[in-house]
Design a protein around this motif. Sequence first.
Motif, PDB file in Angstrom:
ATOM      1  N   VAL A 216       0.852  -4.944  -3.324  1.00 50.75           N
ATOM      2  CA  VAL A 216      -0.093  -4.410  -2.346  1.00 50.75           C
ATOM      3  C   VAL A 216      -1.315  -5.326  -2.259  1.00 50.75           C
ATOM      4  O   VAL A 216      -1.659  -6.018  -3.214  1.00 50.75           O
ATOM      5  CB  VAL A 216      -0.533  -2.955  -2.661  1.00 50.75           C
ATOM      6  N   GLY A 217      -1.943  -5.291  -1.086  1.00 46.09           N
ATOM      7  CA  GLY A 217      -3.137  -6.098  -0.833  1.00 46.09           C
ATOM      8  C   GLY A 217      -4.182  -5.281  -0.095  1.00 46.09           C
ATOM      9  O   GLY A 217      -4.021  -4.070   0.137  1.00 46.09           O
ATOM     10  N   LEU A 218      -5.263  -5.955   0.257  1.00 46.26           N
ATOM     11  CA  LEU A 218      -6.391  -5.297   0.925  1.00 46.26           C
ATOM     12  C   LEU A 218      -6.927  -6.270   1.966  1.00 46.26           C
ATOM     13  O   LEU A 218      -7.258  -7.404   1.630  1.00 46.26           O
ATOM     14  CB  LEU A 218      -7.467  -4.991  -0.123  1.00 46.26           C
ATOM     15  N   ASP A 219      -6.979  -5.813   3.226  1.00 45.51           N
ATOM     16  CA  ASP A 219      -7.487  -6.728   4.254  1.00 45.51           C
ATOM     17  C   ASP A 219      -8.366  -5.966   5.242  1.00 45.51           C
ATOM     18  O   ASP A 219      -8.830  -4.867   4.954  1.00 45.51           O
ATOM     19  CB  ASP A 219      -6.339  -7.509   4.938  1.00 45.51           C
ATOM     20  N   SER A 220      -8.617  -6.572   6.401  1.00 42.76           N
ATOM     21  CA  SER A 220      -9.549  -6.084   7.422  1.00 42.76           C
ATOM     22  C   SER A 220     -10.991  -6.344   6.995  1.00 42.76           C
ATOM     23  O   SER A 220     -11.239  -7.211   6.158  1.00 42.76           O
ATOM     24  CB  SER A 220      -9.283  -4.618   7.779  1.00 42.76           C
ATOM     25  N   ASP A 221     -11.935  -5.562   7.540  1.00 41.07           N
ATOM     26  CA  ASP A 221     -13.343  -5.979   7.468  1.00 41.07           C
ATOM     27  C   ASP A 221     -13.976  -5.693   6.102  1.00 41.07           C
ATOM     28  O   ASP A 221     -14.114  -4.533   5.701  1.00 41.07           O
ATOM     29  CB  ASP A 221     -14.141  -5.295   8.583  1.00 41.07           C
ATOM     30  N   GLU A 222     -14.401  -6.746   5.435  1.00 42.81           N
ATOM     31  CA  GLU A 222     -14.906  -6.621   4.051  1.00 42.81           C
ATOM     32  C   GLU A 222     -16.334  -6.094   3.982  1.00 42.81           C
ATOM     33  O   GLU A 222     -16.742  -5.542   2.951  1.00 42.81           O
ATOM     34  CB  GLU A 222     -14.816  -7.997   3.367  1.00 42.81           C
ATOM     35  N   ARG A 223     -17.054  -6.255   5.103  1.00 42.19           N
ATOM     36  CA  ARG A 223     -18.489  -5.892   5.067  1.00 42.19           C
ATOM     37  C   ARG A 223     -18.665  -4.413   4.725  1.00 42.19           C
ATOM     38  O   ARG A 223     -18.191  -3.524   5.449  1.00 42.19           O
ATOM     39  CB  ARG A 223     -19.116  -6.188   6.435  1.00 42.19           C
TER      40      ARG A 223
ATOM     41  N   ASP B 258       0.385  -4.651   7.761  1.00 43.69           N
ATOM     42  CA  ASP B 258      -0.667  -3.628   7.827  1.00 43.69           C
ATOM     43  C   ASP B 258      -0.079  -2.329   8.379  1.00 43.69           C
ATOM     44  O   ASP B 258      -0.201  -2.059   9.574  1.00 43.69           O
ATOM     45  CB  ASP B 258      -1.777  -4.074   8.803  1.00 43.69           C
ATOM     46  N   PRO B 259       0.593  -1.516   7.555  1.00 39.57           N
ATOM     47  CA  PRO B 259       1.221  -0.317   8.129  1.00 39.57           C
ATOM     48  C   PRO B 259       0.243   0.577   8.878  1.00 39.57           C
ATOM     49  O   PRO B 259       0.592   1.174   9.906  1.00 39.57           O
ATOM     50  CB  PRO B 259       1.820   0.399   6.912  1.00 39.57           C
ATOM     51  N   GLN B 260      -1.015   0.674   8.381  1.00 41.54           N
ATOM     52  CA  GLN B 260      -1.965   1.591   9.020  1.00 41.54           C
ATOM     53  C   GLN B 260      -2.333   1.162  10.451  1.00 41.54           C
ATOM     54  O   GLN B 260      -2.748   1.998  11.248  1.00 41.54           O
ATOM     55  CB  GLN B 260      -3.236   1.710   8.179  1.00 41.54           C
TER      56      GLN B 260
ATOM     57  N   ALA C  79      12.104 -14.038   1.249  1.00 36.26           N
ATOM     58  CA  ALA C  79      10.853 -13.471   1.752  1.00 36.26           C
ATOM     59  C   ALA C  79      10.628 -12.106   1.119  1.00 36.26           C
ATOM     60  O   ALA C  79      11.576 -11.364   0.852  1.00 36.26           O
ATOM     61  CB  ALA C  79      10.896 -13.352   3.269  1.00 36.26           C
ATOM     62  N   GLU C  80       9.374 -11.811   0.855  1.00 42.03           N
ATOM     63  CA  GLU C  80       8.969 -10.521   0.294  1.00 42.03           C
ATOM     64  C   GLU C  80       7.870  -9.939   1.167  1.00 42.03           C
ATOM     65  O   GLU C  80       7.207 -10.674   1.907  1.00 42.03           O
ATOM     66  CB  GLU C  80       8.402 -10.709  -1.121  1.00 42.03           C
ATOM     67  N   LEU C  81       7.678  -8.629   1.043  1.00 38.21           N
ATOM     68  CA  LEU C  81       6.604  -7.963   1.791  1.00 38.21           C
ATOM     69  C   LEU C  81       5.495  -7.514   0.843  1.00 38.21           C
ATOM     70  O   LEU C  81       5.760  -6.993  -0.249  1.00 38.21           O
ATOM     71  CB  LEU C  81       7.148  -6.732   2.524  1.00 38.21           C
ATOM     72  N   ILE C  82       4.260  -7.711   1.275  1.00 41.21           N
ATOM     73  CA  ILE C  82       3.079  -7.192   0.567  1.00 41.21           C
ATOM     74  C   ILE C  82       2.380  -6.230   1.535  1.00 41.21           C
ATOM     75  O   ILE C  82       2.001  -6.627   2.645  1.00 41.21           O
ATOM     76  CB  ILE C  82       2.104  -8.323   0.182  1.00 41.21           C
ATOM     77  N   MET C  83       2.250  -4.999   1.112  1.00 43.67           N
ATOM     78  CA  MET C  83       1.639  -3.989   1.994  1.00 43.67           C
ATOM     79  C   MET C  83       0.118  -3.993   1.805  1.00 43.67           C
ATOM     80  O   MET C  83      -0.377  -3.750   0.697  1.00 43.67           O
ATOM     81  CB  MET C  83       2.203  -2.613   1.635  1.00 43.67           C
ATOM     82  N   CYS C  84      -0.601  -4.249   2.892  1.00 44.03           N
ATOM     83  CA  CYS C  84      -2.073  -4.248   2.807  1.00 44.03           C
ATOM     84  C   CYS C  84      -2.653  -2.917   3.279  1.00 44.03           C
ATOM     85  O   CYS C  84      -2.175  -2.326   4.258  1.00 44.03           O
ATOM     86  CB  CYS C  84      -2.653  -5.353   3.688  1.00 44.03           C
ATOM     87  N   PHE C  85      -3.689  -2.496   2.596  1.00 46.64           N
ATOM     88  CA  PHE C  85      -4.483  -1.352   3.055  1.00 46.64           C
ATOM     89  C   PHE C  85      -5.645  -1.890   3.882  1.00 46.64           C
ATOM     90  O   PHE C  85      -6.181  -2.963   3.588  1.00 46.64           O
ATOM     91  CB  PHE C  85      -5.031  -0.565   1.866  1.00 46.64           C
ATOM     92  N   LEU C  86      -6.043  -1.117   4.880  1.00 42.07           N
ATOM     93  CA  LEU C  86      -7.185  -1.509   5.719  1.00 42.07           C
ATOM     94  C   LEU C  86      -8.459  -1.040   5.021  1.00 42.07           C
ATOM     95  O   LEU C  86      -8.697   0.162   4.887  1.00 42.07           O
ATOM     96  CB  LEU C  86      -7.074  -0.893   7.119  1.00 42.07           C
ATOM     97  N   ARG C  87      -9.284  -2.002   4.611  1.00 41.18           N
ATOM     98  CA  ARG C  87     -10.443  -1.652   3.764  1.00 41.18           C
ATOM     99  C   ARG C  87     -11.558  -0.979   4.553  1.00 41.18           C
ATOM    100  O   ARG C  87     -12.459  -0.377   3.953  1.00 41.18           O
ATOM    101  CB  ARG C  87     -10.931  -2.892   3.030  1.00 41.18           C
ATOM    102  N   ASP C  88     -11.514  -1.058   5.885  1.00 46.60           N
ATOM    103  CA  ASP C  88     -12.530  -0.347   6.673  1.00 46.60           C
ATOM    104  C   ASP C  88     -12.100   1.087   6.967  1.00 46.60           C
ATOM    105  O   ASP C  88     -12.807   1.837   7.640  1.00 46.60           O
ATOM    106  CB  ASP C  88     -12.888  -1.119   7.955  1.00 46.60           C
TER     107      ASP C  88
END
Length: 342
Positions: free
Chosen positions: A170-177, A105-107, A138-147
Amino acid sequence: MATATTDLAAFIRGLPKAELHLHLEGTLEPALKFALASRNGIELAESTVAEVEATYQFHDLTSFLQVYYPAMRVLQQAQDFHDLAFAYLTRAHADGVRHVEMFFDPQAHTSRGVRFDTVISGYRSAIVQARREFGMSAELIMCFLRDQSAEYAMATLMEALPYKEWIIGVGLDSDERGNPPSKFAEVFARARREGFLLTMHCDIDQDNSIEHIRQALEDIGVDRIDHGTNIIENDALVELARSRGIAFTCCPVSNSFVTQSGKSEEILTLLNRGILVTVNSDDPSYFGAYAADNYVALTNSAEVTIDQVVALAKNSFQASWISTARRDAFLLEVDRYVGDNT
Ligand code: HPA
Ligand code: ZN
């Protein structure tokens, strides 16, 4: 055939597997947290491992994230990120993990003044060391913070472009609501054009779970979905995911913390319906369970055959973002292991 529980746990631990849903920041064990706090002159509110663990009071995704993000402030220098990732890779290696695709989660770091290149160079050097020492990939997947905003996600994508060779997707994580996939449609479209593979969290039992899964599959066109077992509520989407070979990276122990159910029956039903489901650890230091522990938890909470355990391990390689030649070699390794141990 492995029969006794301990035999089954040992069989699972040695079984070659890939881990595809693992947040590097979720591998921060309390002991390392203390060491990094001391290295960086940071005062922590807790002074023992037990005190840190006492703060792990999660009943849903939001309450987990409220503990998870503040803990990251001990990560400051490239060496800290290296130590975090290398500790995880060492632990995963002991669990039979041969290949791992790890979220970061770079952000969560750039937002508190840590440079992007500090984060990624630390993680990258740990990957290189694990390859040299354990032959592990091993590989890295960069997630964006969806909130956070879509603009901040796009800026982060731009910041990552010079490091493209080190980031597989790339991926998407943090709070989905209130933060549906559609909010990031442009960011994911640009990431696709830049050559990244796409995945995103569709967390368990969210408001609008099915609509979020639909958006991920139909509108964004993801290659994988992280969690996503609510898809079981919609036959047409199950059929779409099956026909496209979309994998679902499930995390039984994490599920049991944030929803009070490991969703084992859902995972097995999807497996039986031909969906590429895999078993993973998500945030192992917070949920107290690494890769093999999650397979064991699944076998403890539902009727699972050895053949299904092996199918899940094979799925982990089928769903991995690796070459066909490496996939075939890993699958052969699984067959040999099963031949030697059953
Ligand atoms: N969902 C959303 N955000 C996360 C997770 C998760 O499972 N783990 C760490 N950040
Ligand atoms: Zn996750």
